[in-house]
Each structure stands twice: as structure tokens, then as C-alpha cells.
Motif scaffolding. Structure first.
Motif, PDB file in Angstrom:
ATOM      1  N   GLU A  55      -0.157 -41.174  13.670  1.00 41.07           N
ATOM      2  CA  GLU A  55      -1.047 -42.267  13.266  1.00 41.07           C
ATOM      3  C   GLU A  55      -1.446 -42.155  11.793  1.00 41.07           C
ATOM      4  O   GLU A  55      -1.470 -43.144  11.061  1.00 41.07           O
ATOM      5  N   LYS A  59      -0.683 -44.920   8.899  1.00 44.31           N
ATOM      6  CA  LYS A  59      -1.738 -45.539   8.081  1.00 44.31           C
ATOM      7  C   LYS A  59      -1.423 -45.383   6.601  1.00 44.31           C
ATOM      8  O   LYS A  59      -1.583 -46.308   5.809  1.00 44.31           O
TER       9      LYS A  59
ATOM     10  N   ILE B   4      -1.677 -50.949  13.273  1.00 43.58           N
ATOM     11  CA  ILE B   4      -1.014 -50.323  12.117  1.00 43.58           C
ATOM     12  C   ILE B   4       0.485 -50.642  12.158  1.00 43.58           C
ATOM     13  O   ILE B   4       1.081 -51.033  11.162  1.00 43.58           O
TER      14      ILE B   4
END
Lengths: 78, 370
Positions: A55, A59, B4
Motif C-alpha cells: 500500500e 501511494k 489508490i
């Protein structure tokens, strides 16, 4: 053959997991990613989870694209 | 997290990114008097670049060449003929990936054999073939094992599953390919007209970022590991131009959310346990030493080449130029058969059949661009 899709791990079993791919649930093998946890996103190829999507790095990529785009926009304004 | 991931295709990001790539390419053109030239190694990149419109948008600014990364396309004609001949035997069930069904052999395709009554089944995963073997103990089940480093471990896993369950009526016809030997081949045989490689996102999951160091250290060639979404592809091309513009060579991991430095070590252990390198024949190239993987001799009982004797004639020469397409020497439209004798409903070569084939990508998405 090589395009894997990001899938969300809904339920983890010993050597398999139930994953959600765009609303459809399917079972995939997890023997190559033993550290997998419920809630992770994985890249699935030919029925096997091959890699966990990180993650933080995902990002960072988005931030990098935004920076590039913003830098270009501010140059255009000048 | 999903939010995302969705950003990778967000037009608010992708459109200005595409403009940024064009601007960067203009700087390159001003400096060097030509367009930058990059090869996308992976067949899925070829298809994703065409499907997303990136190839079309950049056609006047960046030359993107398709490379030898589609597993069906690089399989040489004789190997295709051998697999079709294998399917002709009695009391056999052939299991294969869907892309293989319509690939033309010298005389027929696997689909023709199935129509003629042979038991040929399409599977998403090689592991599914183990269940087929379990359910059909009186038949020999053979999986047609094509693929690169992303697929090879799953072939090994199939053997592991068969071994664990004590199933002996299953085997693999291995004809797998490795990325490093073919990249070295391309660079050793005149690849210096390229300014860098878009390196495959998913093969790199297995191999890891560090496995490409030879590109920079031995060939002074840049490589950017790239994912398959539009923003990932565009930013990959941007980074390659940036490097070429400054006349630097580097290896960049543009897909760090899924590709680590060392790759997947668990998968590499599976390689070491079951597999060994072997010479492989590539379409349009010939044999490249140690460019494929075969089962280790202790697993001969699962090796279809050891279980079944198959001999086929040397294939006749045809006008199909898939061999040059996969080496990046010509674009699909330079083949005299493209969109004339060869099209998706009547493919002459594998590049028109495969979902990752360069000819199929051009036929579907790019014919009106040129």
C-alpha cells in the motif's frame, strides 16, 4: 497470459484464499506468498497469488505521478 | 487501497502525464534529431499500450517496439507441431492455456484436433490439470507447459501437487522461456538501436529488480520495470526518455508496490527444487543456450518429453514474419500477410492469435493510426 489482476483477500485458508476481483469471488492458491493476510491486495496469475501489493509504495507512485503532473501544469501557467 | 489502485487509470492523471511524455520526447528530438526508441519486452505491455491508447497518442513522438515477451508468439513452429502431434495420440487428455488452441501448426491447430474428437481442454491454471488426472486414472493427462518466469513456477507447482497426491498419469510438455537470455541475444545481435527497455511487471515479481543489473553493467542499457495500467506505462516511458535525454543508463523499479529488489524467494526455491535450465528454440531466432527451464531428471516421470515419443517434420517456410516481429525488427504492418491473409479470424502466425500478440494488438487497436 501474464497480466495478473489485483484481488482483495476476503478469507485466508492454509494454502488458498478467497479473493474478490471486481466484485467476483474466487479461490486462489497462496503457497508462493505465505505471509499473506486477510484484507491484503494480491496480484494473481494463473490461479496463484504471486505478490502482495504494498500500500505504501502504491501511494508513493500516485504521489509521484501527481507531482509530475502538477509540475507540468505550473510550467504551462508561466 | 482500491482507491489508490484506481488512480492508475484516472484520466486526470493520465492525460497530463501523456502530455508530459510528449514534451520530454520533443526535448529528446531537439537534442538527438530522432525519436527515442524503446522496446516493451512483455506481450501484455504491448497489448496494454495499444488498448489504453498510449501507443496511438505517442506514435509521432516515441517509437515503441514490441519485444519477445509473448509466450505463445515466441514458441517455434516445430514445438507447436510437436504439441499438436502429441494431442493426436490415443487415450490422452491434453490440457492447455486458451491462447494455444488456435495457434496454427504446419497442418492444423489444437482446435482442429478437438473438433476432430481429441480430448483437449482449456485451463486457467496448470494445477487444475491435477484434478483432471485424478478423475481420469485410465488416461494420460498432459499439460502444454509454455510460459515465462511468471508461469513456470505454477508448472512446478503442478508437479508438486501431483507428487503430493501420488498421481502418476500426469506430465508436462515443457517449452518454457526465460527473459534474460533473450534480452542478451537481442543486445548481442544489434540491439544498440534501442534507448532502453520497458521491463515486464509480472516476470519481475519473480525475478526481482536486482536481476536486471546486467543491462546497465554489461550493456549500458536502461530498463524501467513497469506495471500495466495507463499511468504506470506512461510514467515508465517518461523515465526512460529522461534517462536517454541525460545520456545516463540506470535500472528503475517503476512498479515497487508489487516488485521487490530480490523478487519472490519462495518461488525461486520452487525453481531450485524442480527445475533446471535447458536450451530452447525461439521462433525466428533458433536455439538460445540455457534460455528455458525443464524438469530436473529426478522428475522425469512427470516430463512428457520423456514419457512420449514425438517426432515431426521440419516446418515449411511461410511468408509469416512473426519471427521478425518478436525481435522488434519490423512492425506487424510491415508483414505482407497482415490484415490481408492474416487476421484474427484466420491467423497465419501466433502473433495474430495470442491475447498478448503484437499483430493482434495492432489489428484491434492501431490499424487506423498509420
Amino acid at each position: 497470459m501474464c497480466v495478473g489482476v489485483p484481488a482483495k483477500v476476503v478469507k485466508k485458508n492454509e494454502y488458498s484464499a478467497v479473493v474478490d476481483v471486481m466484485g467476483s469471488q474466487t479461490t486462489v492458491g497462496t503457497i508462493f506468498v505465505p505471509e499473506l493476510e486477510q484484507g491484503d491486495y494480491v496480484i494473481v496469475h494463473a490461479g496463484q497469488a504471486m505478490s502482495i501489493v504494498d500500500e505504501e509504495y502504491a501511494k508513493q507512485s500516485v504521489e509521484e505521478w501527481r507531482k509530475l503532473v502538477n509540475a507540468r501544469n505550473s510550467e504551462t501557467v508561466k | 487501497m482500491l482507491e489508490i489502485l484506481k488512480q492508475s487509470n484516472n484520466p486526470e492523471i493520465c492525460k497530463p502525464l501523456a502530455e508530459a511524455v510528449k514534451e520530454k520526447a520533443k526535448q529528446f528530438q531537439n537534442k538527438f534529431g530522432r525519436n527515442p526508441v524503446f522496446m516493451e519486452v512483455c506481450g501484455s505491455h504491448t497489448m496494454a499500450l495499444a488498448r489504453s491508447g498510449v501507443k496511438q497518442i505517442l506514435k509521432n513522438d516515441v517509437q515503441l517496439i514490441s519485444g519477445p515477451g509473448c509466450p505463445v508468439c515466441v514458441t517455434d513452429q516445430k514445438s507447436i507441431d510437436e504439441m499438436i502431434a502429441l494431442a493426436e495420440g490415443e487415450n490422452r487428455i491434453i490440457c492447455t492455456f486458451g491462447d494455444m488452441m488456435r495457434v496454427p501448426g504446419s497442418e492444423k491447430s489444437l482446435l482442429d484436433s478437438r473438433i476432430a474428437g481429441k480430448d483437449i481442454r482449456v485451463h486457467y491454471s496448470p494445477v487444475e490439470a491435477v484434478k483432471v488426472a485424478e478423475e481420469n486414472p485410465d488416461k494420460e493427462v498432459i499439460f502444454l507447459g509454455i510460459g515465462f518466469e511468471t508461469t513456470i513456477p505454477i508448472l512446478a507447482l503442478m508437479v508438486g501437487e501431483a507428487e503430493k497426491l501420488g498421481i502418476s498419469n500426469i506430465s508436462i510438455w515443457m517449452t518454457t522461456k526465460l527473459v534474460e537470455p533473450v534480452l542478451r541475444y537481442l543486445l548481442d545481435s544489434g540491439g544498440d538501436h534501442m534507448d532502453g527497455f520497458l521491463l515486464p511487471g509480472h516476470v519481475s515479481i519473480v525475478l526481482g529488480e536486482d536481476s536486471y543489473r546486467y543491462l546497465v553493467e554489461e550493456y549500458h542499457m536502461s530498463g524501467v520495470i513497469t506495471g500495466f495500467e495507463t499511468a504506470e506505462l506512461l510514467s515508465g516511458v517518461y523515465k526512460l526518455i529522461e534517462l536517454a535525454l541525460t545520456e545516463q543508463t540506470a535500472l528503475v523499479n517503476n512498479h515497487p508496490s508489487v516488485v521487490s529488489k530480490t523478487g519472490n524467494l519462495v518461488i525461486q526455491q520452487w525453481f531450485n527444487k524442480y527445475l533446471t535450465t535447458c536450451d530452447e528454440a525461439w521462433r525466428g531466432i533458433g536455439i538460445i543456450p540455457d534460455s528455458g527451464m525443464d524438469l530436473k531428471p529426478e522428475y522425469d516421470r512427470y516430463n512428457a518429453r520423456k514419457k512420449f515419443y514425438i517426432e515431426v517434420n521440419e516446418p515449411r517456410k511461410s511468408k509469416c514474419r512473426c519471427g521478425e516481429v518478436i525481435r522488434g525488427l519490423i512492425s506487424p504492418m510491415e508483414c505482407p500477410l497482415f490484415a490481408k491473409a492474416c487476421y484474427p479470424m484466420n491467423p497465419i502466425g501466433p502473433c495474430m492469435v495470442s491475447t498478448e500478440g503484437s499483430c493482434a494488438a495492432y489489428y484491434q487497436y492501431m490499424r487506423e493510426c498509420f
